[in-house]
Design a protein around this motif. Sequence first.
Motif, PDB file in Angstrom:
ATOM      1  N   LEU A  62     -73.338  19.901 -15.190  1.00  0.00           N
ATOM      2  CA  LEU A  62     -73.167  18.789 -14.256  1.00  0.00           C
ATOM      3  C   LEU A  62     -72.719  17.511 -14.957  1.00  0.00           C
ATOM      4  O   LEU A  62     -72.031  16.685 -14.362  1.00  0.00           O
ATOM      5  CB  LEU A  62     -74.467  18.540 -13.486  1.00  0.00           C
ATOM      6  CG  LEU A  62     -74.887  19.647 -12.518  1.00  0.00           C
ATOM      7  CD1 LEU A  62     -76.227  19.306 -11.882  1.00  0.00           C
ATOM      8  CD2 LEU A  62     -73.821  19.861 -11.459  1.00  0.00           C
ATOM      9  N   ALA A  63     -73.121  17.326 -16.215  1.00  0.00           N
ATOM     10  CA  ALA A  63     -72.757  16.098 -16.917  1.00  0.00           C
ATOM     11  C   ALA A  63     -71.283  16.086 -17.296  1.00  0.00           C
ATOM     12  O   ALA A  63     -70.663  15.025 -17.335  1.00  0.00           O
ATOM     13  CB  ALA A  63     -73.616  15.936 -18.158  1.00  0.00           C
ATOM     14  N   GLU A  96     -60.936  16.307 -12.899  1.00  0.00           N
ATOM     15  CA  GLU A  96     -61.431  14.946 -13.041  1.00  0.00           C
ATOM     16  C   GLU A  96     -61.600  14.631 -14.519  1.00  0.00           C
ATOM     17  O   GLU A  96     -62.682  14.297 -14.971  1.00  0.00           O
ATOM     18  CB  GLU A  96     -62.776  14.793 -12.343  1.00  0.00           C
ATOM     19  CG  GLU A  96     -62.785  15.155 -10.882  1.00  0.00           C
ATOM     20  CD  GLU A  96     -64.197  15.132 -10.338  1.00  0.00           C
ATOM     21  OE1 GLU A  96     -65.108  14.670 -11.032  1.00  0.00           O
ATOM     22  OE2 GLU A  96     -64.390  15.586  -9.217  1.00  0.00           O
ATOM     23  N   ALA A  97     -60.547  14.735 -15.247  1.00  0.00           N
ATOM     24  CA  ALA A  97     -60.621  14.598 -16.700  1.00  0.00           C
ATOM     25  C   ALA A  97     -60.866  13.146 -17.099  1.00  0.00           C
ATOM     26  O   ALA A  97     -59.957  12.413 -17.454  1.00  0.00           O
ATOM     27  CB  ALA A  97     -59.348  15.125 -17.331  1.00  0.00           C
ATOM     28  N   HIS A  98     -62.139  12.740 -17.033  1.00  0.00           N
ATOM     29  CA  HIS A  98     -62.546  11.417 -17.502  1.00  0.00           C
ATOM     30  C   HIS A  98     -63.231  11.591 -18.840  1.00  0.00           C
ATOM     31  O   HIS A  98     -63.550  12.687 -19.265  1.00  0.00           O
ATOM     32  CB  HIS A  98     -63.510  10.749 -16.503  1.00  0.00           C
ATOM     33  CG  HIS A  98     -62.902  10.531 -15.161  1.00  0.00           C
ATOM     34  ND1 HIS A  98     -61.869   9.661 -14.942  1.00  0.00           N
ATOM     35  CD2 HIS A  98     -63.174  11.103 -13.957  1.00  0.00           C
ATOM     36  CE1 HIS A  98     -61.543   9.679 -13.661  1.00  0.00           C
ATOM     37  NE2 HIS A  98     -62.333  10.560 -13.038  1.00  0.00           N
ATOM     38  N   ASN A  99     -63.510  10.507 -19.477  1.00  0.00           N
ATOM     39  CA  ASN A  99     -64.141  10.566 -20.790  1.00  0.00           C
ATOM     40  C   ASN A  99     -65.656  10.641 -20.618  1.00  0.00           C
ATOM     41  O   ASN A  99     -66.358   9.665 -20.753  1.00  0.00           O
ATOM     42  CB  ASN A  99     -63.741   9.348 -21.625  1.00  0.00           C
ATOM     43  CG  ASN A  99     -64.170   9.493 -23.063  1.00  0.00           C
ATOM     44  OD1 ASN A  99     -64.614  10.560 -23.472  1.00  0.00           O
ATOM     45  ND2 ASN A  99     -64.048   8.419 -23.814  1.00  0.00           N
ATOM     46  N   ASN A 100     -66.168  11.834 -20.320  1.00  0.00           N
ATOM     47  CA  ASN A 100     -67.605  12.042 -20.170  1.00  0.00           C
ATOM     48  C   ASN A 100     -68.151  12.899 -21.302  1.00  0.00           C
ATOM     49  O   ASN A 100     -69.150  13.587 -21.144  1.00  0.00           O
ATOM     50  CB  ASN A 100     -67.911  12.719 -18.834  1.00  0.00           C
ATOM     51  CG  ASN A 100     -67.753  11.771 -17.674  1.00  0.00           C
ATOM     52  OD1 ASN A 100     -67.835  10.558 -17.855  1.00  0.00           O
ATOM     53  ND2 ASN A 100     -67.503  12.309 -16.502  1.00  0.00           N
ATOM     54  N   LEU A 154     -72.666  15.495 -24.469  1.00  0.00           N
ATOM     55  CA  LEU A 154     -73.254  15.621 -25.796  1.00  0.00           C
ATOM     56  C   LEU A 154     -74.721  15.206 -25.786  1.00  0.00           C
ATOM     57  O   LEU A 154     -75.571  15.883 -26.372  1.00  0.00           O
ATOM     58  CB  LEU A 154     -72.460  14.780 -26.798  1.00  0.00           C
ATOM     59  CG  LEU A 154     -72.930  14.823 -28.243  1.00  0.00           C
ATOM     60  CD1 LEU A 154     -72.725  16.219 -28.803  1.00  0.00           C
ATOM     61  CD2 LEU A 154     -72.196  13.799 -29.070  1.00  0.00           C
ATOM     62  N   ALA A 155     -75.034  14.102 -25.103  1.00  0.00           N
ATOM     63  CA  ALA A 155     -76.423  13.641 -25.031  1.00  0.00           C
ATOM     64  C   ALA A 155     -77.297  14.655 -24.296  1.00  0.00           C
ATOM     65  O   ALA A 155     -78.437  14.924 -24.708  1.00  0.00           O
ATOM     66  CB  ALA A 155     -76.488  12.286 -24.337  1.00  0.00           C
TER      67      ALA A 155
END
Length: 114
Positions: free
Chosen positions: A22-23, A29-33, A38-39
Amino acid sequence: MFTIRKMATIGLIALTVTGSTLALSTDAEAHNNFGAGLATGLAGGALLGGAFASAPPTRTVVYGPPVYAEPVYGAPVYATPAYGAPVYAPYVHCHTAWHQNHYGQFYQVRACAD
């Protein structure tokens, strides 16, 4: 047999996989998440690592001091086989020779001495 500890471990694994899924965004929706994924993965890994590290071993094996056995040597036992003594065929000396037919083609033949 499922215990509370096993169920909690399975639940934490499922929670970690679900949270990581989910994160992270889909490809559409290729955003910088990357940081959020990683967290989440690090937090889930820390929880699972702590759960595995705190669990007592299921079985403790205690070994004694090493024990060495003396080898048992005796005289070799030679006996005639039950089916009789071996029978050896006489050695026939054979070799491969090249011959040529009347068309000039070479071929191999097996030549044995009598």
